[in-house]
Write a protein that holds these residues in place. Sequence first.
Motif, short mmCIF file in Angstrom:
data_model
loop_
_atom_site.label_atom_id
_atom_site.label_comp_id
_atom_site.label_asym_id
_atom_site.label_seq_id
_atom_site.Cartn_x
_atom_site.Cartn_y
_atom_site.Cartn_z
N ALA A 29 -32.68 -4.94 23.74
CA ALA A 29 -31.24 -4.98 23.49
C ALA A 29 -30.93 -5.82 22.26
CB ALA A 29 -30.52 -5.54 24.72
N TYR A 30 -31.62 -6.95 22.11
CA TYR A 30 -31.42 -7.81 20.94
C TYR A 30 -31.72 -7.03 19.66
CZ TYR A 30 -31.84 -11.52 17.53
OH TYR A 30 -31.68 -12.30 16.40
N HIS A 31 -32.86 -6.35 19.64
CA HIS A 31 -33.24 -5.60 18.44
C HIS A 31 -32.23 -4.50 18.14
CE1 HIS A 31 -36.90 -7.64 17.52
NE2 HIS A 31 -37.43 -7.39 18.69
N GLU A 32 -31.74 -3.83 19.15
CA GLU A 32 -30.75 -2.76 18.96
C GLU A 32 -29.47 -3.33 18.35
OE1 GLU A 32 -28.15 0.23 21.71
OE2 GLU A 32 -30.21 -0.15 22.33
N VAL A 33 -28.97 -4.42 18.91
CA VAL A 33 -27.74 -5.04 18.40
C VAL A 33 -27.98 -5.63 17.01
CG1 VAL A 33 -26.06 -6.90 18.77
CG2 VAL A 33 -26.80 -5.47 20.69
N ASN A 34 -29.14 -6.25 16.81
CA ASN A 34 -29.46 -6.83 15.51
C ASN A 34 -29.47 -5.77 14.42
OD1 ASN A 34 -30.21 -9.05 13.81
ND2 ASN A 34 -32.30 -8.26 13.84
N ARG A 35 -30.04 -4.62 14.72
CA ARG A 35 -30.05 -3.52 13.74
C ARG A 35 -28.64 -3.02 13.49
NH1 ARG A 35 -34.98 -2.27 16.51
NH2 ARG A 35 -33.83 -0.90 17.93
N ALA A 36 -27.80 -2.98 14.52
CA ALA A 36 -26.41 -2.54 14.34
C ALA A 36 -25.64 -3.53 13.45
CB ALA A 36 -25.72 -2.39 15.70
N VAL A 37 -25.87 -4.82 13.65
CA VAL A 37 -25.23 -5.83 12.80
C VAL A 37 -25.70 -5.65 11.36
CG1 VAL A 37 -25.11 -8.31 12.28
CG2 VAL A 37 -24.90 -7.53 14.65
N HIS A 38 -26.98 -5.48 11.18
CA HIS A 38 -27.52 -5.31 9.82
C HIS A 38 -26.93 -4.07 9.14
CE1 HIS A 38 -30.31 -5.54 6.51
NE2 HIS A 38 -30.72 -4.32 6.74
N ARG A 39 -26.84 -2.96 9.88
CA ARG A 39 -26.26 -1.74 9.31
C ARG A 39 -24.80 -1.95 8.94
NH1 ARG A 39 -29.25 0.57 13.59
NH2 ARG A 39 -27.33 0.90 14.75
N ALA A 40 -24.06 -2.73 9.75
CA ALA A 40 -22.66 -3.02 9.45
C ALA A 40 -22.55 -3.93 8.23
CB ALA A 40 -21.98 -3.66 10.66
N GLU A 41 -23.42 -4.95 8.17
CA GLU A 41 -23.38 -5.89 7.05
C GLU A 41 -23.70 -5.23 5.72
OE1 GLU A 41 -24.77 -10.02 9.25
OE2 GLU A 41 -26.28 -8.78 8.29
N THR A 42 -24.57 -4.25 5.73
CA THR A 42 -25.01 -3.60 4.50
C THR A 42 -24.23 -2.32 4.21
OG1 THR A 42 -26.78 -2.47 5.70
CG2 THR A 42 -27.34 -4.56 4.61
N ASN A 43 -23.21 -2.07 5.03
CA ASN A 43 -22.37 -0.88 4.88
C ASN A 43 -23.12 0.44 5.01
OD1 ASN A 43 -19.80 -2.03 4.70
ND2 ASN A 43 -20.20 -2.63 2.58
N ILE A 44 -24.25 0.42 5.66
CA ILE A 44 -24.94 1.67 5.99
C ILE A 44 -24.10 2.41 7.02
CG2 ILE A 44 -26.98 2.66 7.09
CD1 ILE A 44 -28.57 0.31 5.82
N GLU A 45 -23.57 1.64 7.98
CA GLU A 45 -22.64 2.16 8.98
C GLU A 45 -21.44 1.22 9.00
OE1 GLU A 45 -24.45 2.79 12.80
OE2 GLU A 45 -26.07 3.98 11.93
N PRO A 46 -20.52 1.39 8.07
CA PRO A 46 -19.36 0.49 8.00
C PRO A 46 -18.59 0.45 9.32
CG PRO A 46 -19.43 1.94 6.10
CD PRO A 46 -20.46 2.44 7.07
N THR A 47 -18.05 -0.70 9.63
CA THR A 47 -17.26 -0.89 10.84
C THR A 47 -16.17 -1.90 10.53
OG1 THR A 47 -17.37 -1.35 13.20
CG2 THR A 47 -18.75 -2.71 11.79
N ASP A 48 -15.22 -2.01 11.41
CA ASP A 48 -14.16 -3.00 11.17
C ASP A 48 -14.65 -4.40 11.55
OD1 ASP A 48 -13.41 -3.65 14.02
OD2 ASP A 48 -12.87 -1.53 14.04
N ASP A 49 -13.92 -5.39 11.07
CA ASP A 49 -14.33 -6.78 11.26
C ASP A 49 -14.42 -7.18 12.73
OD1 ASP A 49 -14.51 -7.08 8.53
OD2 ASP A 49 -12.55 -8.05 8.32
N LEU A 50 -13.50 -6.68 13.55
CA LEU A 50 -13.53 -7.03 14.97
C LEU A 50 -14.78 -6.50 15.65
CD1 LEU A 50 -9.80 -6.46 16.02
CD2 LEU A 50 -11.00 -8.63 15.72
N HIS A 51 -15.16 -5.28 15.34
CA HIS A 51 -16.36 -4.71 15.94
C HIS A 51 -17.61 -5.45 15.47
CE1 HIS A 51 -19.60 -1.58 16.37
NE2 HIS A 51 -19.15 -1.72 17.60
N GLU A 52 -17.66 -5.78 14.19
CA GLU A 52 -18.81 -6.52 13.67
C GLU A 52 -18.89 -7.90 14.32
OE1 GLU A 52 -20.66 -8.08 9.44
OE2 GLU A 52 -19.28 -6.37 9.42
N ALA A 53 -17.77 -8.56 14.49
CA ALA A 53 -17.75 -9.87 15.15
C ALA A 53 -18.21 -9.75 16.60
CB ALA A 53 -16.36 -10.48 15.08
N ALA A 54 -17.81 -8.69 17.28
CA ALA A 54 -18.24 -8.47 18.66
C ALA A 54 -19.75 -8.26 18.72
CB ALA A 54 -17.50 -7.28 19.27
#
Length: 82
Positions: free
Chosen positions: A35-60
């Motif tokens: 689960a950590y790796h899955e969430v960590n990859r999602a954060v990384h994709r959001a941070e690098t705009n590979i999968e852009p998301t809004d700030d609230l979702h990224e913070a969550a």
Amino acid sequence: MSHTPHELTEEFPDKVDVIHALKSTDAHFAKLVDAYHEVNRAVHRAETNIEPTDDLHEAALRRQRLTLKDEIAALLSSETAG
């Protein structure tokens, strides 16, 4: 493939062997690590705009990663203390 920051082996460099051992012997720990790796990859994709998301979702996602990391750290601490 790009480097994803906050990998568990970087977060706990002195516990790499314990992490690998627990992943193979403790199903709950293995599930937390996955689960950590899955969430960590999602954060990384959001941070690098590979999968852009809004700030609230990224913070969550970041809070979820921190919660998982804290639980993993507690299990690692109890394993090495015992």
